[in-house]
Design a protein around this motif. Sequence first.
Motif, PDB file in Angstrom:
ATOM      1  N   PRO A  44      37.043  64.227  84.950  1.00 49.95           N
ATOM      2  CA  PRO A  44      38.047  63.414  84.270  1.00 49.95           C
ATOM      3  C   PRO A  44      37.609  63.058  82.853  1.00 49.95           C
ATOM      4  N   MET A  45      38.524  62.482  82.096  1.00 51.86           N
ATOM      5  CA  MET A  45      38.232  62.033  80.737  1.00 51.86           C
ATOM      6  C   MET A  45      38.242  60.504  80.689  1.00 51.86           C
ATOM      7  N   ALA A  46      37.240  59.930  80.042  1.00 51.27           N
ATOM      8  CA  ALA A  46      37.253  58.504  79.730  1.00 51.27           C
ATOM      9  C   ALA A  46      37.934  58.354  78.378  1.00 51.27           C
ATOM     10  N   CYS A  47      38.936  57.495  78.295  1.00 49.78           N
ATOM     11  CA  CYS A  47      39.763  57.447  77.090  1.00 49.78           C
ATOM     12  C   CYS A  47      40.229  56.023  76.822  1.00 49.78           C
ATOM     13  N   THR A  48      40.470  55.723  75.573  1.00 47.81           N
ATOM     14  CA  THR A  48      41.049  54.461  75.157  1.00 47.81           C
ATOM     15  C   THR A  48      41.893  54.716  73.919  1.00 47.81           C
ATOM     16  N   SER A  49      42.629  53.729  73.481  1.00 49.69           N
ATOM     17  CA  SER A  49      43.493  53.940  72.318  1.00 49.69           C
ATOM     18  C   SER A  49      42.667  54.237  71.074  1.00 49.69           C
ATOM     19  N   ALA A  50      43.178  55.117  70.229  1.00 48.93           N
ATOM     20  CA  ALA A  50      42.462  55.535  69.016  1.00 48.93           C
ATOM     21  C   ALA A  50      42.788  54.577  67.884  1.00 48.93           C
ATOM     22  N   ASN A  51      42.080  53.475  67.858  1.00 49.36           N
ATOM     23  CA  ASN A  51      42.212  52.495  66.782  1.00 49.36           C
ATOM     24  C   ASN A  51      40.932  51.678  66.748  1.00 49.36           C
ATOM     25  N   LEU A  52      40.655  51.058  65.630  1.00 45.14           N
ATOM     26  CA  LEU A  52      39.505  50.173  65.563  1.00 45.14           C
ATOM     27  C   LEU A  52      39.818  48.906  66.347  1.00 45.14           C
ATOM     28  N   HIS A  53      38.784  48.313  66.938  1.00 50.68           N
ATOM     29  CA  HIS A  53      38.969  47.159  67.807  1.00 50.68           C
ATOM     30  C   HIS A  53      39.713  46.038  67.067  1.00 50.68           C
ATOM     31  N   GLY A  54      40.802  45.560  67.682  1.00 51.92           N
ATOM     32  CA  GLY A  54      41.576  44.493  67.087  1.00 51.92           C
ATOM     33  C   GLY A  54      42.639  44.940  66.108  1.00 51.92           C
ATOM     34  N   GLN A  55      42.682  46.243  65.799  1.00 49.89           N
ATOM     35  CA  GLN A  55      43.664  46.779  64.859  1.00 49.89           C
ATOM     36  C   GLN A  55      44.849  47.385  65.618  1.00 49.89           C
ATOM     37  N   PRO A  56      45.989  47.573  64.960  1.00 48.12           N
ATOM     38  CA  PRO A  56      47.146  48.154  65.646  1.00 48.12           C
ATOM     39  C   PRO A  56      46.853  49.566  66.160  1.00 48.12           C
ATOM     40  N   VAL A  57      47.554  49.956  67.231  1.00 45.90           N
ATOM     41  CA  VAL A  57      47.421  51.317  67.740  1.00 45.90           C
ATOM     42  C   VAL A  57      47.948  52.287  66.687  1.00 45.90           C
ATOM     43  N   ILE A  58      47.481  53.528  66.764  1.00 53.64           N
ATOM     44  CA  ILE A  58      47.857  54.538  65.765  1.00 53.64           C
ATOM     45  C   ILE A  58      48.824  55.539  66.389  1.00 53.64           C
ATOM     46  N   THR A  59      49.933  55.764  65.695  1.00 52.03           N
ATOM     47  CA  THR A  59      50.931  56.718  66.190  1.00 52.03           C
ATOM     48  C   THR A  59      51.232  57.831  65.201  1.00 52.03           C
TER      49      THR A  59
END
Length: 213
Positions: A137-152
Amino acid sequence: MNRTHIFKIVEMTPSDAVQAARALDEGAVAVLPTDTVYGIGTGAFCEKSIQEIYRIKERPATSPLQILTGTVQQARRVAVFSPAAERLAGAYWPGALTAILPPTVEGKPLTRGFAGLGIRVPGHLFLTGLLAQMQNPMACTSANLHGQPVITDEATLLETFAGKVDFIFLGGTLSPVASSVVDLTGPHAVLLREGGIPRTALEKTLGEPLCNK
């Protein structure tokens, strides 16, 4: 890291995907599109690379990462499925549902001390295909700096992560809608976050009301 390999997913060949899956299994860190927002991930058992993700995101290392798999069968390697979990998985995977499930013996090291694992089979065709070719499996989290908005969007993604990760897979502009999160580690299902799948739909599938966190 000095060099980031950047691919537009619409231009990738099957050979590119196979090589990317192998690299992720071996600990490469990649930023890639999901069916919600862009994520940053690596092989779930590559602890050194997981620590690198925490460093890149400037995120506390005590926070768990989500576990993504290409199939429900792959998810069963690391998580225990109750009848309720089976119903939700059958109805909404691949898709925007994250289920918090008890770990198997193999999955226990991935919990980082928490009671359960956040598991999802994403609905993005590129990502699901990539995961299906990975050995783990893949370990994953949102691609943004901690506390910053998510990136789309691609421009912000490149500005934030080029030169910091091994791969960036560009998939256009994504939706900012997050996955719905249901905790199934206890005797009753608990809705932790209402996202892409409405509460009413989840309750209809379960056949009972969801508890609040």
